[in-house]
Design an enzyme around this catalytic site. Sequence first.
Site, mmCIF file in Angstrom:
data_model
loop_
_atom_site.group_PDB
_atom_site.id
_atom_site.type_symbol
_atom_site.label_atom_id
_atom_site.label_comp_id
_atom_site.label_asym_id
_atom_site.label_seq_id
_atom_site.Cartn_x
_atom_site.Cartn_y
_atom_site.Cartn_z
ATOM 1 N N CYS A 149 -7.802 9.937 38.871
ATOM 2 C CA CYS A 149 -7.381 8.490 40.331
ATOM 3 C C CYS A 149 -6.621 7.527 39.107
ATOM 4 O O CYS A 149 -6.197 6.810 40.192
ATOM 5 C CB CYS A 149 -7.983 9.122 41.132
ATOM 6 S SG CYS A 149 -9.433 8.178 40.794
ATOM 7 N N GLY A 150 -7.157 7.268 37.926
ATOM 8 C CA GLY A 150 -7.318 5.987 37.472
ATOM 9 C C GLY A 150 -8.487 5.316 37.129
ATOM 10 O O GLY A 150 -8.389 3.727 37.208
ATOM 11 N N THR A 205 -10.595 5.253 34.105
ATOM 12 C CA THR A 205 -10.207 4.347 33.419
ATOM 13 C C THR A 205 -9.792 2.438 33.304
ATOM 14 O O THR A 205 -10.112 2.529 32.897
ATOM 15 C CB THR A 205 -10.113 5.784 32.306
ATOM 16 O OG1 THR A 205 -11.338 6.888 32.247
ATOM 17 C CG2 THR A 205 -10.336 5.021 30.756
ATOM 18 N N LYS A 256 -19.774 5.200 30.037
ATOM 19 C CA LYS A 256 -19.135 6.391 30.806
ATOM 20 C C LYS A 256 -20.465 6.693 30.121
ATOM 21 O O LYS A 256 -20.705 7.364 29.606
ATOM 22 C CB LYS A 256 -18.020 6.505 30.008
ATOM 23 C CG LYS A 256 -17.420 8.269 30.770
ATOM 24 C CD LYS A 256 -16.608 7.947 31.650
ATOM 25 C CE LYS A 256 -16.391 9.583 31.919
ATOM 26 N NZ LYS A 256 -14.766 9.344 33.156
ATOM 27 N N SER A 302 -1.004 3.360 41.321
ATOM 28 C CA SER A 302 -0.282 4.305 41.958
ATOM 29 C C SER A 302 0.398 5.304 40.130
ATOM 30 O O SER A 302 1.337 5.542 39.047
ATOM 31 C CB SER A 302 1.495 3.530 41.053
ATOM 32 O OG SER A 302 1.430 2.779 42.205
ATOM 33 N N PRO A 358 1.172 -1.720 39.803
ATOM 34 C CA PRO A 358 2.002 -0.123 40.012
ATOM 35 C C PRO A 358 2.215 0.553 38.771
ATOM 36 O O PRO A 358 1.480 0.952 38.458
ATOM 37 C CB PRO A 358 3.414 -1.380 40.384
ATOM 38 C CG PRO A 358 3.268 -2.364 39.166
ATOM 39 C CD PRO A 358 1.250 -2.857 38.976
ATOM 40 N N HIS A 359 3.217 1.505 39.101
ATOM 41 C CA HIS A 359 2.968 2.849 38.008
ATOM 42 C C HIS A 359 3.634 2.049 36.990
ATOM 43 O O HIS A 359 4.285 1.650 36.299
ATOM 44 C CB HIS A 359 3.984 3.440 38.398
ATOM 45 C CG HIS A 359 3.853 4.989 37.126
ATOM 46 N ND1 HIS A 359 2.585 5.454 37.017
ATOM 47 C CD2 HIS A 359 4.933 5.562 36.403
ATOM 48 C CE1 HIS A 359 3.020 7.205 36.733
ATOM 49 N NE2 HIS A 359 4.032 6.183 35.831
HETATM 50 N N1 ATP Z 1 -0.974 2.951 37.619
HETATM 51 C C1 ATP Z 1 -0.526 3.444 36.444
HETATM 52 N N2 ATP Z 1 0.490 3.560 36.163
HETATM 53 C C2 ATP Z 1 0.760 4.209 35.051
HETATM 54 N N3 ATP Z 1 0.192 5.264 34.632
HETATM 55 C C3 ATP Z 1 -1.364 5.759 35.129
HETATM 56 C C4 ATP Z 1 -1.267 4.452 36.289
HETATM 57 N N4 ATP Z 1 -3.005 4.745 37.101
HETATM 58 C C5 ATP Z 1 -3.431 5.686 35.840
HETATM 59 N N5 ATP Z 1 -1.983 6.144 34.918
HETATM 60 C C6 ATP Z 1 -2.359 7.041 34.428
HETATM 61 O O1 ATP Z 1 -2.605 8.271 35.488
HETATM 62 C C7 ATP Z 1 -3.867 9.365 34.205
HETATM 63 C C8 ATP Z 1 -5.363 9.320 35.649
HETATM 64 O O2 ATP Z 1 -5.349 7.857 34.944
HETATM 65 P P1 ATP Z 1 -7.060 8.063 34.065
HETATM 66 O O3 ATP Z 1 -7.297 8.535 33.119
HETATM 67 O O4 ATP Z 1 -7.431 6.330 34.588
HETATM 68 O O5 ATP Z 1 -8.434 8.453 35.588
HETATM 69 P P2 ATP Z 1 -9.689 8.485 35.587
HETATM 70 O O6 ATP Z 1 -9.893 8.680 37.248
HETATM 71 O O7 ATP Z 1 -10.784 7.897 34.679
HETATM 72 O O8 ATP Z 1 -9.621 10.253 35.153
HETATM 73 P P3 ATP Z 1 -11.165 11.204 35.042
HETATM 74 O O9 ATP Z 1 -11.416 11.696 36.050
HETATM 75 O O10 ATP Z 1 -10.674 12.502 33.815
HETATM 76 O O11 ATP Z 1 -11.632 10.200 33.833
HETATM 77 C C9 ATP Z 1 -4.269 8.609 32.690
HETATM 78 O O12 ATP Z 1 -2.737 9.173 32.300
HETATM 79 C C10 ATP Z 1 -3.221 7.263 33.126
HETATM 80 O O13 ATP Z 1 -2.869 6.796 31.893
HETATM 81 MG MG MG Z 2 -11.651 8.908 33.623
#
Ligand code: ATP
Ligand code: MG
Length: 229
Positions: free
Chosen positions: A15-16, A18, A39, A179, A207-208
């Site tokens: 969900c974003g 990291t 982490k 996003s 934003p994306h």
């Molecule tokens: N705003 C954004 N724009 C573009 N890509 C995004 C955006 N937010 C997240 N992503 C992409 O979505 C993917 C998942 O994001 P991220 O790895 O941060 O999630 P996470 O919650 O940390 O996942 P995990 O549960 O594996 O730790 C990654 O490839 C990240 O670069």
């Molecule tokens: Mg992560």
Amino acid sequence: MTGRGVFITGTDTGCGKTLISLGIMAALQQRGYTVLGMKPVASGCDRDAQGGLINADARALQAQSSRPVAYSTINPFAFALPLAPPLAAAHAGRIIQPDLIRTAYAQLRNQADWVIVEGIGGWRVPLTADFAVSDLPNWLEIPVILTVGLRLGCVNHALLTAERLIADRVPLIGWIGSSVDPDMVAADETCALLTELLPRPCLGVIPHLTAPNAGAVAEYLDITPLESP
Ligand SMILES: Nc1ncnc2c1ncn2[C@@H]1O[C@H](COP(=O)(O)OP(=O)(O)OP(=O)(O)O)[C@@H](O)[C@H]1O
Ligand SMILES: [Mg+2]
Ligand SMILES: C[C@H](N)[C@H](N)CCCCCC(=O)O
């Protein structure tokens, strides 16, 4: 030095968390703070040249950190398989020990103004038979930011997670949207609805991004609520 911590949870895996953790670190660093990432538990790792297990999230948090810190302090529990933590640990013949997470966190906190601690998956993910991600913030005595991966279905996930956070008596600073879905319809209206329904403020909507990185994310964040006591 005894720094402050913030726990980054989210509506789901992917969900974003990291990306937003890195953005918060960059925003704090821009304000002159020393910041370390953590982490505590990671499932889904590769082997480094020495055969050690390395997780990409933990490595990114280590790289964004203001000073060099041993990988094993940033990520005390690293498991090869990308599974729910108790399963990943069982496949490795291990059990996650919350005491060791607290010891590692204390070491980081003694070296920085801020420690940004990324969760694993969503709020209710178990770590052992009787300890879950949702126990970690109070275990470490730190407040939480909720990351919302903006995609259809996130309203339900965000509201359920916020309700549970409050029922668990965890201080919730606010929420941040990311996003993850470039094709999401009515993302702005969804964020407005979340702002109306979630009990704490929105600290930013990312934003994306075509090239996601910490500095770009920091531009969309208002971290002032972190700094208030
Ligand atoms: N705003 C954004 N724009 C573009 N890509 C995004 C955006 N937010 C997240 N992503 C992409 O979505 C993917 C998942 O994001 P991220 O790895 O941060 O999630 P996470 O919650 O940390 O996942 P995990 O549960 O594996 O730790 C990654 O490839 C990240 O670069
Ligand atoms: Mg992560
Ligand atoms: C492998 C993945 N990216 C995360 N590291 C682990 C997510 C665990 C989710 C557990 C679950 O809720 O089913």
